[in-house]
Structures are given as structure tokens and as C-alpha cells.
Motif scaffolding. Structure first.
Motif, PDB file in Angstrom:
ATOM      1  N   SER A   1      51.738   8.533 -49.680  1.00  0.00           N
ATOM      2  CA  SER A   1      52.075   7.116 -49.576  1.00  0.00           C
ATOM      3  C   SER A   1      53.467   6.890 -49.008  1.00  0.00           C
ATOM      4  O   SER A   1      53.893   5.764 -48.856  1.00  0.00           O
TER       5      SER A   1
ATOM      6  N   ILE B   1      54.587  -1.702 -53.195  1.00  0.00           N
ATOM      7  CA  ILE B   1      55.156  -2.234 -51.950  1.00  0.00           C
ATOM      8  C   ILE B   1      55.779  -3.612 -52.201  1.00  0.00           C
ATOM      9  O   ILE B   1      56.900  -3.900 -51.769  1.00  0.00           O
TER      10      ILE B   1
ATOM     11  N   PHE C   1      58.071   4.459 -48.137  1.00  0.00           N
ATOM     12  CA  PHE C   1      56.864   4.228 -47.358  1.00  0.00           C
ATOM     13  C   PHE C   1      57.027   4.607 -45.880  1.00  0.00           C
ATOM     14  O   PHE C   1      56.230   4.223 -45.038  1.00  0.00           O
TER      15      PHE C   1
END
Length: 724
Positions: free
Chosen positions: A688, A307, A676
Motif C-alpha cells: 500500500s 488515506i 502511499f
């Protein structure tokens, strides 16, 4: 008057063992020391035992065992610490005999066996139980160890940064009060005891009130009993256990990266022995739980790094094309604050400053800057307990958590991150204070074991939650990216930008797959290996098929890793396009995903598979994500159905992946390909949100187009259009 501390006691040189065992110590000259109770076991005076070599002692203990001293010596003299263990019977009593090397001596221990024999077949059950408890390995471990040894209480005790400990998991008898969350002070386990815990992973005392047995012989008081399972415990430790209402105790070390992370502490209100087999099993399960914990921790880190990596990539791209650094950093400030889990952020530069979220007052900011100017730390400063000069009349929010990083060297551009004070209540198992007693004979003070373990509460103020390593590293990366972007400016900006975008596309394609698409080939290898381990009579055809699956999976992993390696060597990866018929790969993916998602009743329909121009690894990853999603999101249907077929359209080949799964309510179809991005009805499924982002990037790399049609609760159809 001298004050003696707990850590000064040489507990490994106690010269005594517990009542339920016997001990010999040998060197090259023969037996140099032995426990005095051996006289009763062997029926011979101690003077007849001392000096005997091991090859004469072993037949005295058992004539039923054929003692192969060459093999024993080979086993115990390896590079790692290993015990030779044999079960023997002496005078109608069963014992475990163990031999090991330590401190240039050979130790022979004999200890009584418990009546209940452990079954090796239970090991598979224990391992599965640890894996299937949804990430709570420590709690599962306490349940299993309590089953194995039968103690009243088993708890996992984790050491904190200040070396105190806290109970984080527990299994206990119904009539006992829970200690979950309780803290224990550092001095409850002195430093030399912690050092022993890292060397010898299992310790126990069967009865704290039982008499101990002295060791006699040459330099008996100086013999190092660090690795001796029978070693008697320190009188101070025994009194500590007595004060806490415990008559038997056991502990198993949790060692991570060479450091004592915590203990599995076991307590019983009545005397109870934990024999060698039980201790070995508990130590094995503790190590298994450690590995599981590290695996889960690594998965969390990978997700966080992925991320953060997306934002870092976007920031780098923006900085290379936008000359106004302040504008770019301000645009990314909310994301930086969110990813660093901060309450507030401030960017300060030569044109002033700007804030987001909650930040300290101007007066507090001045205190921070004055302190850091005096400290001379201009690069990076991070703390969770900054102390402000607070006036009693001030009612401002306190921000003890601070990160300040210099964005531009030799300049006054800074990013500040702030965290508010975290006020919480600590519950201690007794007041954390050290009490001393006076010995008039030696004229010294020595620490006395605590007598109270009742809950003592303390309100903790003045600190924020601690910044994690990954959060600090992320902020450092933001500064590094900014500095690199400025350094790369100049006449080559256009070329740099072009190379950067090419590198980012390749990085996106392969970087995310390391934690996503590699699961599939690894699952194939794991499933084949499990089947081989569990069944001894597999047909040759099935073994050949499994071997081929393993070979295919390893080849695929190798190809993926090769391309990642290329990324480290250059700014881009060269892909070889060729005409590929994907039929075999599609069938392999379906079989693997059926096992992975437990959909053995899946109805799969494969239509015409036309060859397409593509790169083998990328094409596999594209179908893996689309077919894998189709199987996963239809897995909870009574009759799951997945179809894959292709058709010719003008100069293109279109592949369709159709399922009757949960479907999607998609108003903006482009959004589902954002990284995401997960839709509300997919939260019940593992994932995810990376898969479709990978599909989109791969399609772009192959000059293909991907589209989707879907209806909620009816199903989804993806279409990938390849150039002819």
C-alpha cells in the motif's frame, strides 16, 4: 372488492410438506401432529401414531441406532438453533433423521438421502478455492454449490436499496443464457418470504409438480413450519417457478448484520432433490463466503480511512498555525474533492465563493440553496437524486449528487460537493409490473405470478452514483476539524501546536501499523496453527518452537496495542530507550517473511549485530518493514539474496539491509519515504506504500537517520544510523 397482497399469505402455516419426507411434531403430551404419509412408512394407522412420546417413536423408525434422549435433548435445547441429525435405514432406503426445537415444540423430520455421499475431506478444498479466487468470493461460491448439488443454474442475487434484486454472480449450464446484471422487482420475493429467509437459511423444492403431503393432528393447520426443511412452498411461488421454466429450486440466505443482503438462488430444469447433507454444506460455504466478503470489504475501508486520515491530520495541523481558514480550505479543496470522489467542489463564505472541477450553473445553485433554506437543514445535506426545475431550453449539465455541509455554526460558510448525472441501462428479468387476477367466489383480487422473464430494458436518468457512508463521514470530519481548530485558537496556540505535532508523530507511527505491521505476527500465529491442524505427529521440539513463536507474536501484538491505548489516554506516548541486541528479532522476522512471501529458497546472510539504543516495539517494526521489503522485492529472483549487518562509525552504529531485488530508479531519494508513494516497478507486488513512511517516522522517533542506495534491476541497500 378487496385486493389481497402477496405479503398477506401466511406461508409458514401451510400445513403441508413435500413428497420426499415425513414429519412428526411433539409437545409435552406426545405427538400432536404428523404427515399422513407416515402410515405407509410405519405400516400403522395415524391414530396409533398421534399421542406417542418420542422415546416410543424413535425405535419404530430404527432399532439399529441407540437413541440417547438425554443427549439429544441437551443438544437441541441450547441457546442457538441446532439440529440433531442421524442417518437411518428404513425398508432398505437411507434417510436423514433430524430433530430440533422451535415454537415450544419438538419437530422430527425424515428425508431421503441422495445416493452420492459427500466427502468431508472436500471441505478443505472448497475453503481454499473460495480464498484463492482473487476476491471474487460470490462467483467462486456459485461454482462450488453447482458442483455440490448439480443444478443447471446457481446465481448470487443481491438486494438493492429499493428492495429489488440484481444478479451479481452466476454459474450455469452451457446451453443456458446468462442473467448476470439482470434486475428482479421487489414483489418477486414478498416481505414475509424475506423474513423467513433470515430465520431459516436453506430452502428447496425438489419437484414443483409433485403432490404435497398434508399434516394431520391437533391444530395441524396452525403449526408453524418456519424452520421445517420439508415445508411445501406457496402455490404462488410454485407457479412463479413454473413460469420461469424451473422444476426444482434451492436457495441459501446471505445474511449480513442481521439483514437479508441477498440469496444464492439455484434453479434446475428437471426435478432434483438437494438432501440435508448437501444443504448443510452449501449453507456453510455461503457463510464462509460472507466472512471472506466482509474481510475484503473491511480491508478496503481501512485503506480508504488511512488515506483520508493523512489528509485530515495535515488539515488539522495547517488550521492550527494559519489564521485564514478560507486560504487553508482552498489549499485542501482539490484533495477533498478527490477523496470524496466528487466531480466538483465549491466553498462559499462571507467573502464570496470559489469552485474546483465541474459545478452546476449559478441558476441551479440558487435552486439548491432555496430548497435547503425551505428544508431548514443547515448542518449536513446529502442526496444522489436532487431534482432541478429544468427549463427545456437549458442544456446545462445536471448534478443530482449533492453534499452541503456547514463549516461554521451560525454562519454561512459551506462546502458543496457535486456529482454529475449517471445515465445507465437497467436490464430487468421481465417487465417489473404486478398483475392481479380476480377470484369471483371470494370476490377478491390476488397477485398473479409473472409469466415473462425476457429482458426488459429501462434507461435510468436523474441520479448520480450514491455517496458512500465513508465519503459522507469524511466530509463531516473536515467540518469537525475546522470547527475544533477555531475553538482551540487563543493564547495557547503555540502549546497546542506543539502537543498536536507530538501526538501526530505518535499516531503516524502506531496508527498505520495496525493495518500494516500486525500482519507479520498474525501470520506467524496463523502458520503455526495451520501446521498443528494439518499434522498430528509433530515432534515435541517443533511444537515447542511453534509455541514460542506464538508467544512472541502475541507479546508483540500486546505491546503495540498497549501503545495505541496510551494514545487514547494522552496526547503522546512515552518510550523507554534501552540497549538492545536485535539478532533474535531479525532471525524471527526473516523466517516469518520467508513463509509470508513464499521465498523458501532465500539465501540470507547475517553479519555482525551490534546493540543499539532503541525502544523494543519500534525497533522491531523498523526491521520488519526494511527486511520484509528486501525479501518481498527479491522474491522473484532465481537466487534471492538478503544481507543484514552492522558496523561502528564514530559514535554511531549503522545497520545495513541489502538485497538483490528489483531495485529503484530514484532521482529524489526523499520521495520514497512519502506515504502511499509506490514506484512503477513495484506494482506487481502486494503493498500500500505505507511501509517506508513508517520506517522514516520510526527513525525520527529514535533520533536515527535512514538513507538508501539503489540501482534498477540490481538491488537496494538501506542504512539506518543509530546514535551511540
Amino acid at each position: 372488492m378487496r385486493q389481497i397482497e402477496c405479503h398477506e399469505e401466511e406461508i409458514h402455516l401451510c400445513g403441508k410438506i413435500q413428497f420426499f419426507g415425513f414429519l412428526f411434531i411433539f409437545d409435552d403430551s406426545g405427538c400432536i401432529a404428523a404427515s399422513e404419509n407416515l402410515v405407509e412408512l410405519l405400516g400403522t394407522p395415524m391414530k396409533n401414531i398421534l399421542g406417542l412420546p418420542m422415546n416410543r417413536v424413535l425405535p419404530l423408525l430404527s432399532t439399529e441406532v441407540e437413541w440417547n434422549l438425554v443427549e439429544i435433548d441437551k443438544q437441541i435445547n441450547g441457546e442457538i438453533f441446532v439440529r440433531f441429525v442421524e442417518r437411518i435405514r428404513v425398508k432398505e432406503v437411507d434417510y436423514y433423521l433430524s430433530i430440533y426445537r422451535y415454537d415450544r415444540k419438538t419437530y422430527l423430520e425424515i428425508e431421503i438421502c441422495n445416493e452420492d455421499h459427500l466427502k468431508a475431506t472436500r471441505l478443505f478444498y472448497y475453503a481454499k478455492y473460495l480464498e484463492e479466487q482473487h476476491g471474487n468470493a460470490w462467483q467462486s461460491l456459485t461454482v462450488l454449490i453447482r458442483q455440490i448439488i448439480g443444478f443447471d443454474r446457481v446465481m448470487v442475487y443481491r438486494f438493492e436499496e429499493d428492495s429489488s434484486g440484481q444478479v451479481i454472480a452466476e454459474s450455469l449450464a452451457d446451453d443456458m443464457d446468462s442473467l448476470i446484471g439482470y434486475r428482479y422487482p421487489e414483489f418477486d420475493i414478498p416481505s414475509q418470504a424475506r423474513a423467513l429467509y433470515t430465520k431459516f437459511l436453506a430452502r428447496h423444492v425438489a419437484d414443483i409438480d409433485a403432490p404435497t403431503i398434508a399434516v394431520q393432528g391437533r391444530d395441524a393447520a396452525e403449526i408453524d413450519l418456519t424452520r421445517c426443511s420439508l415445508r411445501a412452498l406457496s402455490p404462488v411461488h410454485l407457479q412463479y417457478l413454473r413460469n420461469s421454466g424451473v422444476l426444482a429450486s434451492a436457495s441459501f440466505s446471505i445474511v449480513i448484520e442481521g439483514k437479508l443482503w441477498g440469496l444464492v438462488a439455484c434453479q434446475n430444469r428437471k426435478p432434483l432433490n438437494v438432501d440435508l447433507a448437501q444443504r448443510h454444506l452449501c449453507a456453510f460455504l455461503t457463510q464462509y463466503a460472507i466472512n471472506y466478503y466482509l474481510s475484503e470489504h473491511q480491508k478496503e475501508n481501512l485503506v480508504a480511512q488511512t488515506i483520508m486520515g493523512v489528509m485530515e491530520r495535515d488539515l488539522k495541523s495547517e488550521l492550527l498555525v494559519n489564521h485564514d481558514i478560507a486560504v487553508v480550505l482552498e489549499r485542501f479543496a482539490p484533495q477533498i474533492m478527490e477523496l470524496a470522489v466528487a466531480d466538483g467542489l465549491m466553498i462559499k463564505h462571507d467573502r464570496g465563493f470559489k469552485t474546483w472541477g465541474d459545478v452546476p450553473t449559478e441558476q441551479f445553485q440558487q435552486q439548491i440553496d432555496r430548497y435547503l433554506d425551505q428544508l431548514g437543514d443547515n448542518e449536513l445535506f446529502a442526496t444522489s437524486n436532487f431534482v432541478y426545475d429544468v427549463n427545456e431550453a437549458m442544456e446545462s449539465t445536471i448534478f443530482p449528487g449533492i453534499i452541503r455541509i456547514n463549516i461554521l455554526p451560525s454562519n454561512t460558510w459551506y462546502i458543496y460537493l457535486f456529482r454529475k448525472e449517471h445515465v445507465y441501462e437497467d436490464v430487468w428479468a421481465g417487465k417489473p409490473e404486478k398483475i392481479y387476477q380476480y377470484d369471483p367466489e371470494r370476490k377478491v383480487e390476488f397477485p398473479s405470478p409473472r409469466t415473462s422473464f425476457e429482458a426488459w430494458r429501462e434507461i435510468m436518468k436523474g441520479k448520480s452514483t450514491k455517496w458512500s457512508r465513508s465519503e459522507i463521514a469524511f466530509v463531516e470530519k473536515v467540518a469537525q476539524i475546522t470547527q475544533q481548530a477555531i475553538a482551540q485558537r487563543g493564547g495557547e496556540i503555540a502549546q497546542l501546536n506543539k502537543e498536536l505535532m507530538r501526538s501526530n508523530n505518535a499516531l503516524d507511527t502506531f496508527g498505520y501499523t495496525l493495518t500494516h505491521d500486525l500482519k507479520n505476527p498474525l501470520s506467524s500465529i496463523k502458520l503455526a496453527a495451520q501446521m498443528m491442524l494439518l499434522k498430528d505427529d509433530l515432534p515435541k521440539d517443533l511444537l515447542r518452537k511453534m509455541a514460542n513463536n506464538i508467544m512472541d507474536a502475541t507479546t508483540l501484538i500486546t505491546e503495540m496495542m498497549d501503545k495505541v491505548y496510551q494514545l487514547t489516554q494522552s496526547n503522546s506516548v512515552s518510550f523507554k530507550l534501552e540497549l538492545i541486541d536485535p539478532q533474535i528479532k531479525i532471525m524471527n522476522i526473516v523466517e516469518s517473511c520467508k513463509q509470508q512471501f513464499g521465498v523458501t529458497h532465500l539465501e540470507f546472510v547475517l553479519g555482525q549485530t551490534l546493540p543499539v539504543q532503541a525502544e523494543r516495539t519500534l525497533l522491531y517494526q523498523l526491521f520488519l518493514n526494511l527486511i520484509g521489503n528486501a525479501i518481498k522485492y527479491s522474491s522473484k529472483k532465481e537466487q534471492p539474496l538478503v544481507e543484514v549487518y552492522s558496523e561502528k562509525q564514530d559514535n554511531s552504529v549503522c545497520y545495513y539491509i541489502k538485497d538483490n531485488g528489483i531495485g529503484m530508479d530514484i532521482q529524489d531519494k526523499a520521495n520514497i519515504f512519502e506515504i502511499f508513494k509506490r514506484l512503477p516497478n513495484s506494482q506487481a507486488f502486494e503493498g500500500s506504500g505505507i511501509g517506508l513512511s513508517i520506517v522514516k517516522r520510526i527513525a525520527n522517533r529514535l533520533s536515527a537517520k535512514v538513507s538508501v542506495e539503489s540501482e534498477l534491476n540490481v538491488g537496494t541497500t538501506f542504512c539506518v544510523k543509530f546514535k551511540g
